[in-house]
Design an enzyme around this catalytic site. Structure first.
Site, short mmCIF file in Angstrom:
data_model
loop_
_atom_site.label_atom_id
_atom_site.label_comp_id
_atom_site.label_asym_id
_atom_site.label_seq_id
_atom_site.Cartn_x
_atom_site.Cartn_y
_atom_site.Cartn_z
N HIS A 162 84.81 78.20 32.01
CA HIS A 162 83.83 76.86 31.95
C HIS A 162 84.07 76.37 33.57
O HIS A 162 85.47 76.34 33.80
CB HIS A 162 84.37 75.88 31.17
CG HIS A 162 84.27 76.00 29.65
ND1 HIS A 162 82.98 75.90 29.13
CD2 HIS A 162 84.71 77.08 28.70
CE1 HIS A 162 82.61 76.14 27.79
NE2 HIS A 162 84.13 77.21 27.71
N ASN A 193 80.00 79.25 31.88
CA ASN A 193 79.45 78.31 31.48
C ASN A 193 79.68 76.92 32.44
O ASN A 193 80.82 76.92 33.09
CB ASN A 193 79.93 77.78 30.00
CG ASN A 193 79.95 78.88 29.13
OD1 ASN A 193 78.80 79.28 28.55
ND2 ASN A 193 80.93 79.58 28.86
N GLU A 211 74.73 76.93 29.26
CA GLU A 211 75.55 78.12 28.67
C GLU A 211 75.24 79.31 29.28
O GLU A 211 74.13 79.74 29.33
CB GLU A 211 75.44 78.26 27.18
CG GLU A 211 75.98 76.81 26.25
CD GLU A 211 76.34 77.29 24.74
OE1 GLU A 211 77.01 78.29 24.84
OE2 GLU A 211 75.90 76.39 24.14
N CYS A 220 77.69 72.42 23.15
CA CYS A 220 78.81 73.45 23.38
C CYS A 220 80.14 73.13 23.01
O CYS A 220 80.80 72.12 23.57
CB CYS A 220 78.62 73.92 24.62
SG CYS A 220 79.90 75.37 24.95
N GLY A 223 82.80 73.84 25.66
CA GLY A 223 82.36 73.21 26.61
C GLY A 223 82.99 71.66 26.66
O GLY A 223 83.16 71.22 27.68
#
Length: 279
Positions: A162, A193, A211, A220, A223
Protein backbone atom coordinates in the site's frame (compact mmCIF):
# COMPACT_ATOMS: atom_id res chain seq x y z
CA UNK A 1 -21.15 -23.39 -11.78
CA UNK A 2 -22.94 -22.02 -8.73
CA UNK A 3 -21.79 -18.65 -7.39
CA UNK A 4 -22.70 -16.12 -4.71
CA UNK A 5 -22.28 -12.38 -5.16
CA UNK A 6 -21.33 -10.68 -1.86
CA UNK A 7 -20.15 -7.25 -0.81
CA UNK A 8 -18.48 -5.66 2.18
CA UNK A 9 -18.75 -1.87 2.29
CA UNK A 10 -19.34 -1.95 -1.47
CA UNK A 11 -16.23 -4.03 -2.24
CA UNK A 12 -17.97 -6.75 -4.26
CA UNK A 13 -16.67 -10.16 -5.24
CA UNK A 14 -18.02 -13.36 -6.73
CA UNK A 15 -17.62 -16.25 -4.28
CA UNK A 16 -17.28 -19.90 -5.30
CA UNK A 17 -17.68 -22.75 -2.81
CA UNK A 18 -14.79 -25.04 -3.77
CA UNK A 19 -16.02 -27.70 -1.37
CA UNK A 20 -18.60 -28.30 -4.11
CA UNK A 21 -17.13 -26.76 -7.29
CA UNK A 22 -13.83 -27.43 -9.08
CA UNK A 23 -12.08 -24.43 -10.64
CA UNK A 24 -9.25 -25.29 -13.07
CA UNK A 25 -8.28 -21.78 -14.21
CA UNK A 26 -9.26 -19.13 -11.65
CA UNK A 27 -7.21 -16.43 -13.41
CA UNK A 28 -9.29 -16.61 -16.60
CA UNK A 29 -12.51 -17.15 -14.68
CA UNK A 30 -11.91 -14.02 -12.60
CA UNK A 31 -11.50 -11.87 -15.71
CA UNK A 32 -14.65 -13.25 -17.32
CA UNK A 33 -16.91 -13.35 -14.29
CA UNK A 34 -15.82 -9.88 -13.05
CA UNK A 35 -16.76 -8.15 -16.31
CA UNK A 36 -19.65 -5.81 -15.48
CA UNK A 37 -21.07 -6.01 -19.01
CA UNK A 38 -20.53 -9.63 -20.08
CA UNK A 39 -20.10 -11.37 -16.72
CA UNK A 40 -21.61 -11.20 -13.25
CA UNK A 41 -19.74 -8.00 -12.45
CA UNK A 42 -17.38 -7.65 -9.49
CA UNK A 43 -14.05 -6.44 -8.19
CA UNK A 44 -12.78 -10.01 -8.51
CA UNK A 45 -13.20 -13.67 -7.62
CA UNK A 46 -12.91 -15.39 -4.24
CA UNK A 47 -12.53 -19.15 -3.78
CA UNK A 48 -13.62 -20.68 -0.47
CA UNK A 49 -11.54 -23.83 -0.02
CA UNK A 50 -10.61 -26.56 2.46
CA UNK A 51 -7.49 -25.96 4.55
CA UNK A 52 -5.06 -28.38 6.17
CA UNK A 53 -4.20 -25.90 8.93
CA UNK A 54 -7.27 -23.66 9.43
CA UNK A 55 -11.04 -23.87 9.41
CA UNK A 56 -11.12 -22.57 5.83
CA UNK A 57 -8.85 -21.23 3.09
CA UNK A 58 -9.40 -18.21 0.86
CA UNK A 59 -7.84 -17.47 -2.52
CA UNK A 60 -8.73 -14.22 -4.23
CA UNK A 61 -8.18 -12.87 -7.72
CA UNK A 62 -8.47 -9.34 -9.00
CA UNK A 63 -10.68 -8.39 -11.93
CA UNK A 64 -7.62 -8.49 -14.22
CA UNK A 65 -6.96 -12.12 -13.28
CA UNK A 66 -3.98 -11.52 -11.02
CA UNK A 67 -3.95 -13.24 -7.64
CA UNK A 68 -3.87 -11.05 -4.53
CA UNK A 69 -2.47 -11.94 -1.13
CA UNK A 70 -5.34 -10.70 1.01
CA UNK A 71 -8.56 -8.70 1.13
CA UNK A 72 -10.14 -7.66 4.40
CA UNK A 73 -13.60 -7.08 2.95
CA UNK A 74 -13.53 -10.47 1.21
CA UNK A 75 -12.45 -12.24 4.38
CA UNK A 76 -15.47 -10.83 6.22
CA UNK A 77 -17.75 -12.12 3.48
CA UNK A 78 -16.12 -15.55 3.65
CA UNK A 79 -16.95 -15.61 7.35
CA UNK A 80 -20.56 -14.80 6.59
CA UNK A 81 -20.75 -17.35 3.78
CA UNK A 82 -19.48 -20.34 5.73
CA UNK A 83 -21.70 -19.60 8.74
CA UNK A 84 -24.86 -18.74 6.80
CA UNK A 85 -24.45 -21.84 4.61
CA UNK A 86 -24.07 -24.15 7.61
CA UNK A 87 -20.43 -24.99 6.92
CA UNK A 88 -19.56 -24.12 10.51
CA UNK A 89 -21.35 -23.25 13.71
CA UNK A 90 -18.32 -21.48 15.19
CA UNK A 91 -18.45 -17.75 15.81
CA UNK A 92 -14.67 -17.49 15.82
CA UNK A 93 -12.90 -19.10 12.88
CA UNK A 94 -9.42 -19.22 11.35
CA UNK A 95 -8.88 -18.41 7.68
CA UNK A 96 -5.82 -19.35 5.64
CA UNK A 97 -4.75 -16.66 3.16
CA UNK A 98 -1.66 -15.98 1.08
CA UNK A 99 -0.63 -13.38 3.67
CA UNK A 100 -1.01 -15.73 6.63
CA UNK A 101 -3.72 -16.92 9.00
CA UNK A 102 -6.51 -14.46 9.85
CA UNK A 103 -8.81 -14.80 12.86
CA UNK A 104 -12.45 -13.86 12.30
CA UNK A 105 -15.06 -13.05 14.93
CA UNK A 106 -18.62 -13.34 13.63
CA UNK A 107 -21.49 -11.23 14.94
CA UNK A 108 -24.75 -13.13 14.40
CA UNK A 109 -28.25 -11.64 14.35
CA UNK A 110 -31.33 -13.84 13.86
CA UNK A 111 -29.20 -16.74 12.68
CA UNK A 112 -27.24 -14.75 10.10
CA UNK A 113 -23.89 -12.99 10.21
CA UNK A 114 -24.27 -9.21 9.98
CA UNK A 115 -20.78 -7.98 10.87
CA UNK A 116 -17.34 -9.50 11.17
CA UNK A 117 -14.21 -8.44 13.04
CA UNK A 118 -10.97 -9.56 11.41
CA UNK A 119 -7.58 -9.70 13.09
CA UNK A 120 -5.58 -8.28 10.18
CA UNK A 121 -2.20 -8.97 11.75
CA UNK A 122 0.78 -6.68 12.18
CA UNK A 123 1.60 -3.95 9.63
CA UNK A 124 5.09 -3.85 8.16
CA UNK A 125 7.07 -0.77 7.23
CA UNK A 126 10.31 -2.36 5.98
CA UNK A 127 10.70 -1.42 2.29
CA UNK A 128 11.86 -4.91 1.27
CA UNK A 129 8.72 -6.47 2.74
CA UNK A 130 6.28 -4.14 0.97
CA UNK A 131 8.13 -4.16 -1.52
CA UNK A 132 9.19 -0.64 -2.50
CA UNK A 133 12.58 0.25 -3.95
CA UNK A 134 13.50 2.98 -1.48
CA UNK A 135 16.37 2.66 0.99
CA UNK A 136 15.96 3.05 4.73
CA UNK A 137 14.05 1.46 7.58
CA UNK A 138 10.64 2.83 6.51
CA UNK A 139 8.99 4.98 3.84
CA UNK A 140 7.07 7.65 5.76
CA UNK A 141 6.09 10.96 4.16
CA UNK A 142 8.57 10.27 1.36
CA UNK A 143 8.61 12.71 -1.59
CA UNK A 144 8.08 10.87 -4.88
CA UNK A 145 7.79 12.36 -8.35
CA UNK A 146 5.00 10.82 -10.45
CA UNK A 147 4.93 12.19 -13.97
CA UNK A 148 5.64 15.85 -13.37
CA UNK A 149 3.92 15.99 -9.96
CA UNK A 150 5.34 15.58 -6.46
CA UNK A 151 3.51 13.43 -3.91
CA UNK A 152 4.43 12.45 -0.37
CA UNK A 153 3.78 8.76 0.23
CA UNK A 154 3.81 6.45 3.23
CA UNK A 155 4.23 2.77 2.41
CA UNK A 156 2.80 -0.08 4.46
CA UNK A 157 2.44 -3.82 3.94
CA UNK A 158 -0.71 -5.50 5.21
CA UNK A 159 0.39 -8.72 3.53
CA UNK A 160 -0.06 -6.74 0.32
CA UNK A 161 1.54 -3.41 -0.68
CA UNK A 162 0.00 0.00 0.00
CA UNK A 163 1.07 3.56 -0.79
CA UNK A 164 -0.88 6.11 1.27
CA UNK A 165 -1.16 9.77 0.26
CA UNK A 166 -2.72 12.45 2.48
CA UNK A 167 -4.64 15.21 0.71
CA UNK A 168 -6.82 18.10 1.86
CA UNK A 169 -9.50 17.04 -0.65
CA UNK A 170 -10.06 13.60 -2.22
CA UNK A 171 -13.06 14.35 -4.42
CA UNK A 172 -11.16 15.08 -7.63
CA UNK A 173 -11.51 12.99 -10.79
CA UNK A 174 -7.73 13.09 -11.31
CA UNK A 175 -7.24 10.47 -8.58
CA UNK A 176 -7.94 7.79 -11.20
CA UNK A 177 -5.02 9.02 -13.28
CA UNK A 178 -2.73 9.39 -10.28
CA UNK A 179 -3.71 6.00 -8.85
CA UNK A 180 -2.93 4.20 -12.09
CA UNK A 181 0.44 5.93 -12.39
CA UNK A 182 1.49 5.12 -8.82
CA UNK A 183 0.21 1.52 -9.03
CA UNK A 184 2.59 0.92 -11.94
CA UNK A 185 5.47 3.16 -10.77
CA UNK A 186 8.94 1.56 -11.08
CA UNK A 187 9.39 1.96 -7.32
CA UNK A 188 6.89 -0.89 -6.82
CA UNK A 189 8.18 -4.12 -8.42
CA UNK A 190 4.91 -5.94 -7.61
CA UNK A 191 2.74 -2.87 -8.25
CA UNK A 192 0.84 -1.35 -5.34
CA UNK A 193 -2.54 -0.37 -3.98
CA UNK A 194 -2.94 3.39 -3.56
CA UNK A 195 -4.96 5.11 -0.83
CA UNK A 196 -5.93 8.78 -0.89
CA UNK A 197 -6.80 9.94 2.62
CA UNK A 198 -8.41 13.09 3.98
CA UNK A 199 -8.10 13.54 7.74
CA UNK A 200 -11.39 14.81 9.16
CA UNK A 201 -10.32 14.38 12.78
CA UNK A 202 -7.95 12.10 14.73
CA UNK A 203 -10.84 9.61 15.00
CA UNK A 204 -12.29 9.99 11.50
CA UNK A 205 -10.63 9.57 8.11
CA UNK A 206 -12.12 9.71 4.63
CA UNK A 207 -10.51 7.41 2.08
CA UNK A 208 -10.60 6.48 -1.59
CA UNK A 209 -8.68 3.54 -2.94
CA UNK A 210 -7.14 2.58 -6.24
CA UNK A 211 -6.71 -1.19 -6.01
CA UNK A 212 -3.92 -3.03 -7.74
CA UNK A 213 -5.43 -4.96 -10.62
CA UNK A 214 -8.96 -3.61 -10.15
CA UNK A 215 -8.89 0.20 -10.36
CA UNK A 216 -10.97 2.32 -8.02
CA UNK A 217 -13.24 0.26 -5.77
CA UNK A 218 -15.78 1.35 -3.19
CA UNK A 219 -13.77 -0.07 -0.29
CA UNK A 220 -10.60 -1.92 0.64
CA UNK A 221 -10.13 -3.48 4.07
CA UNK A 222 -6.35 -3.81 3.94
CA UNK A 223 -6.25 -0.28 2.51
CA UNK A 224 -8.29 1.08 5.41
CA UNK A 225 -5.88 -0.59 7.85
CA UNK A 226 -2.85 0.76 5.98
CA UNK A 227 -4.41 4.24 5.96
CA UNK A 228 -4.89 4.28 9.73
CA UNK A 229 -1.35 2.99 10.30
CA UNK A 230 0.06 5.64 7.96
CA UNK A 231 -1.98 8.35 9.67
CA UNK A 232 -0.68 7.30 13.09
CA UNK A 233 2.89 7.14 11.76
CA UNK A 234 2.52 10.71 10.49
CA UNK A 235 0.98 11.96 13.73
CA UNK A 236 -2.41 12.61 12.12
CA UNK A 237 -4.73 10.14 13.87
CA UNK A 238 -5.40 8.11 16.99
CA UNK A 239 -4.95 4.34 17.01
CA UNK A 240 -8.72 3.79 16.72
CA UNK A 241 -10.77 5.52 14.06
CA UNK A 242 -13.68 5.28 11.65
CA UNK A 243 -12.64 5.03 8.02
CA UNK A 244 -15.28 6.48 5.72
CA UNK A 245 -15.08 4.85 2.29
CA UNK A 246 -17.27 5.31 -0.76
CA UNK A 247 -19.12 2.07 0.02
CA UNK A 248 -19.52 2.50 3.77
CA UNK A 249 -17.67 2.74 7.06
CA UNK A 250 -15.07 0.47 8.63
CA UNK A 251 -13.93 0.56 12.24
CA UNK A 252 -10.16 0.12 12.52
CA UNK A 253 -8.17 -0.28 15.73
CA UNK A 254 -4.38 -0.66 15.99
CA UNK A 255 -3.72 -2.37 19.31
CA UNK A 256 -0.77 -0.78 21.11
CA UNK A 257 0.16 -3.97 22.99
CA UNK A 258 -0.02 -6.74 20.37
CA UNK A 259 0.59 -4.47 17.38
CA UNK A 260 -2.29 -6.17 15.57
CA UNK A 261 -4.92 -4.32 13.56
CA UNK A 262 -8.58 -5.17 14.01
CA UNK A 263 -11.11 -4.32 11.32
CA UNK A 264 -14.85 -4.49 11.91
CA UNK A 265 -17.44 -3.98 9.20
CA UNK A 266 -20.48 -5.34 7.39
CA UNK A 267 -20.80 -8.36 5.11
CA UNK A 268 -23.82 -8.85 2.87
CA UNK A 269 -25.06 -11.38 0.33
CA UNK A 270 -26.31 -9.69 -2.85
CA UNK A 271 -27.59 -12.67 -4.87
CA UNK A 272 -26.81 -16.22 -5.98
CA UNK A 273 -26.89 -17.77 -9.45
CA UNK A 274 -25.24 -20.01 -12.03
CA UNK A 275 -22.43 -18.97 -14.39
CA UNK A 276 -21.66 -20.79 -17.62
CA UNK A 277 -18.18 -20.49 -19.08
CA UNK A 278 -18.19 -20.09 -22.85
CA UNK A 279 -15.38 -21.50 -24.93
Amino acid sequence: MRFTKMQGAGNDYVYINCFEEKIDDPHTLSKRISDRHFGVGSDGLVLIMPSDTCDFRMRMFNADGSEAQMCGNASRCVGKYVYDHGMTDKKEISLETKSGVKKLKLFVEKGRVSRVCVDMGVPRFEPALIPVLIEGDAVIDEPVVVGDELFRITCVSMGNPHAVIFLSDITGDDLHRIGAMIENHPLFPERTNVEFVQVLSPQELRMRVWERGAGETLACGTGACASLVAAVANGLADRKATLRLLGGDLEIEWDSISGHLFMTGPAETVFEGDFYMKA
